[in-house]
Structures are given as structure tokens and as C-alpha cells.
Design a protein around this motif. Structure first.
Motif, short mmCIF file in Angstrom:
data_model
loop_
_atom_site.label_atom_id
_atom_site.label_comp_id
_atom_site.label_asym_id
_atom_site.label_seq_id
_atom_site.Cartn_x
_atom_site.Cartn_y
_atom_site.Cartn_z
N GLU A 143 42.62 70.08 -6.15
CA GLU A 143 43.91 70.79 -6.13
C GLU A 143 43.71 72.14 -6.78
O GLU A 143 43.10 72.22 -7.86
N TYR A 144 44.20 73.20 -6.15
CA TYR A 144 44.08 74.52 -6.76
C TYR A 144 44.69 74.51 -8.15
O TYR A 144 45.72 73.87 -8.38
N ALA A 145 44.03 75.21 -9.08
CA ALA A 145 44.44 75.17 -10.48
C ALA A 145 44.73 76.58 -11.01
O ALA A 145 44.19 77.57 -10.51
N THR A 146 45.56 76.63 -12.04
CA THR A 146 45.82 77.87 -12.76
C THR A 146 45.04 77.83 -14.07
O THR A 146 44.50 76.78 -14.46
N ASP A 147 44.98 78.96 -14.78
CA ASP A 147 44.21 79.01 -16.01
C ASP A 147 44.68 78.02 -17.07
O ASP A 147 43.88 77.59 -17.90
N ASP A 148 45.94 77.62 -17.04
CA ASP A 148 46.43 76.69 -18.06
C ASP A 148 46.35 75.22 -17.63
O ASP A 148 46.78 74.32 -18.36
N THR A 149 45.73 74.94 -16.48
CA THR A 149 45.54 73.56 -16.03
C THR A 149 44.53 72.87 -16.96
O THR A 149 43.43 73.37 -17.15
N PRO A 150 44.91 71.72 -17.54
CA PRO A 150 43.96 71.02 -18.41
C PRO A 150 42.81 70.40 -17.62
O PRO A 150 42.98 70.04 -16.45
N VAL A 151 41.65 70.29 -18.26
CA VAL A 151 40.48 69.65 -17.64
C VAL A 151 39.87 68.67 -18.64
O VAL A 151 39.92 68.88 -19.84
N THR A 152 39.31 67.60 -18.10
CA THR A 152 38.63 66.60 -18.92
C THR A 152 37.22 66.40 -18.36
O THR A 152 36.89 66.89 -17.28
N SER A 153 36.44 65.62 -19.07
CA SER A 153 35.07 65.35 -18.62
C SER A 153 35.03 64.52 -17.34
O SER A 153 33.99 64.43 -16.69
N LEU A 154 36.14 63.92 -16.98
CA LEU A 154 36.19 63.09 -15.77
C LEU A 154 36.63 63.87 -14.53
O LEU A 154 36.57 63.34 -13.42
N ASP A 155 37.04 65.12 -14.71
CA ASP A 155 37.55 65.92 -13.59
C ASP A 155 36.42 66.51 -12.76
O ASP A 155 35.35 66.84 -13.27
N GLU A 156 36.70 66.66 -11.47
CA GLU A 156 35.81 67.38 -10.56
C GLU A 156 36.35 68.81 -10.45
O GLU A 156 37.51 69.01 -10.13
N ILE A 157 35.49 69.77 -10.75
CA ILE A 157 35.88 71.17 -10.72
C ILE A 157 35.12 71.86 -9.59
O ILE A 157 33.91 71.66 -9.44
N ALA A 158 35.82 72.66 -8.81
CA ALA A 158 35.19 73.42 -7.73
C ALA A 158 35.56 74.89 -7.86
O ALA A 158 36.71 75.21 -8.15
N PHE A 159 34.58 75.74 -7.67
CA PHE A 159 34.78 77.20 -7.68
C PHE A 159 34.64 77.70 -6.25
O PHE A 159 33.65 77.41 -5.58
N PHE A 160 35.63 78.48 -5.80
CA PHE A 160 35.61 79.01 -4.46
C PHE A 160 35.44 80.53 -4.53
O PHE A 160 36.34 81.23 -5.00
N PRO A 161 34.33 81.04 -4.04
CA PRO A 161 34.11 82.48 -4.05
C PRO A 161 34.98 83.16 -2.99
O PRO A 161 35.51 82.50 -2.10
N PRO A 162 35.12 84.46 -3.10
CA PRO A 162 35.90 85.18 -2.09
C PRO A 162 35.24 85.07 -0.72
O PRO A 162 34.03 85.00 -0.61
N VAL A 163 36.08 85.03 0.31
CA VAL A 163 35.57 84.98 1.68
C VAL A 163 36.29 86.04 2.50
O VAL A 163 37.40 86.43 2.19
N LEU A 164 35.64 86.47 3.53
CA LEU A 164 36.24 87.44 4.46
C LEU A 164 36.61 86.70 5.73
O LEU A 164 35.92 85.79 6.17
N SER A 165 37.72 87.08 6.30
CA SER A 165 38.09 86.51 7.60
C SER A 165 38.35 87.66 8.55
O SER A 165 38.64 88.77 8.14
N GLY A 166 38.23 87.39 9.79
CA GLY A 166 38.42 88.49 10.70
C GLY A 166 38.77 88.10 12.06
O GLY A 166 39.02 87.29 12.72
#
Length: 75
Positions: A52-75
Motif C-alpha cells: 500500500e502506498y505510504a506517507t512519511d508518517d506511516t509506521p513500519v515494523t520489522s515484519l513489514d514489506e517495504i518497496a521503493f518505486f523509482p520514477p518512471v516515464l510514460s509516453g
């Protein structure tokens, strides 16, 4: 190298230690410290916690799966 190549070459599972209670903001800082190349995308990097997309204040624990999405271009 393109942004995509830089991120793809560096893409893998990484374990990052963040003091509890942790949130996305603290995790972001920790990742940028460990992976300076990722910090280039700081303003446009999307982060998800448990698919689920998260904001900076979203809590995280050691059990959470974190994903980073880099910028993409569409055209």
C-alpha cells in the motif's frame, strides 16, 4: 547511465536497521545513508508498506514489506 540502469543495477533485497518506533521518514533517511545513489530520487520516490502506498508518517515494523518505486516515464 540512465536512472533506470542505476536503480536496476542496485536493485536487491536490503536489510536496514531503524530504531523503533519507526516510520517511513526514518526508513527513507536510513536507506539514503546506506544507498546514496537512491537519494537522487528523493523528491519523486514512492514507497509502499505491505503493498500500500505510504506517507512519511506511516509506521513500519520489522515484519513489514517495504518497496521503493523509482520514477518512471510514460509516453
Amino acid at each position: 547511465r540512465s536512472r533506470r540502469q542505476r536503480v536496476q543495477n542496485d536493485a536487491k533485497e536490503v536489510v536496514i536497521g531503524v530504531a523503533a518506533p519507526a516510520d517511513v521518514s526514518g526508513l527513507r533517511r536510513a536507506v539514503f545513508t546506506c544507498r546514496p545513489a537512491v537519494s537522487r530520487f528523493a523528491r519523486c520516490l514512492l514507497i509502499a508498506v505491505n503493498q500500500e502506498y505510504a506517507t512519511d508518517d506511516t509506521p513500519v515494523t520489522s515484519l513489514d514489506e517495504i518497496a521503493f518505486f523509482p520514477p518512471v516515464l510514460s509516453g
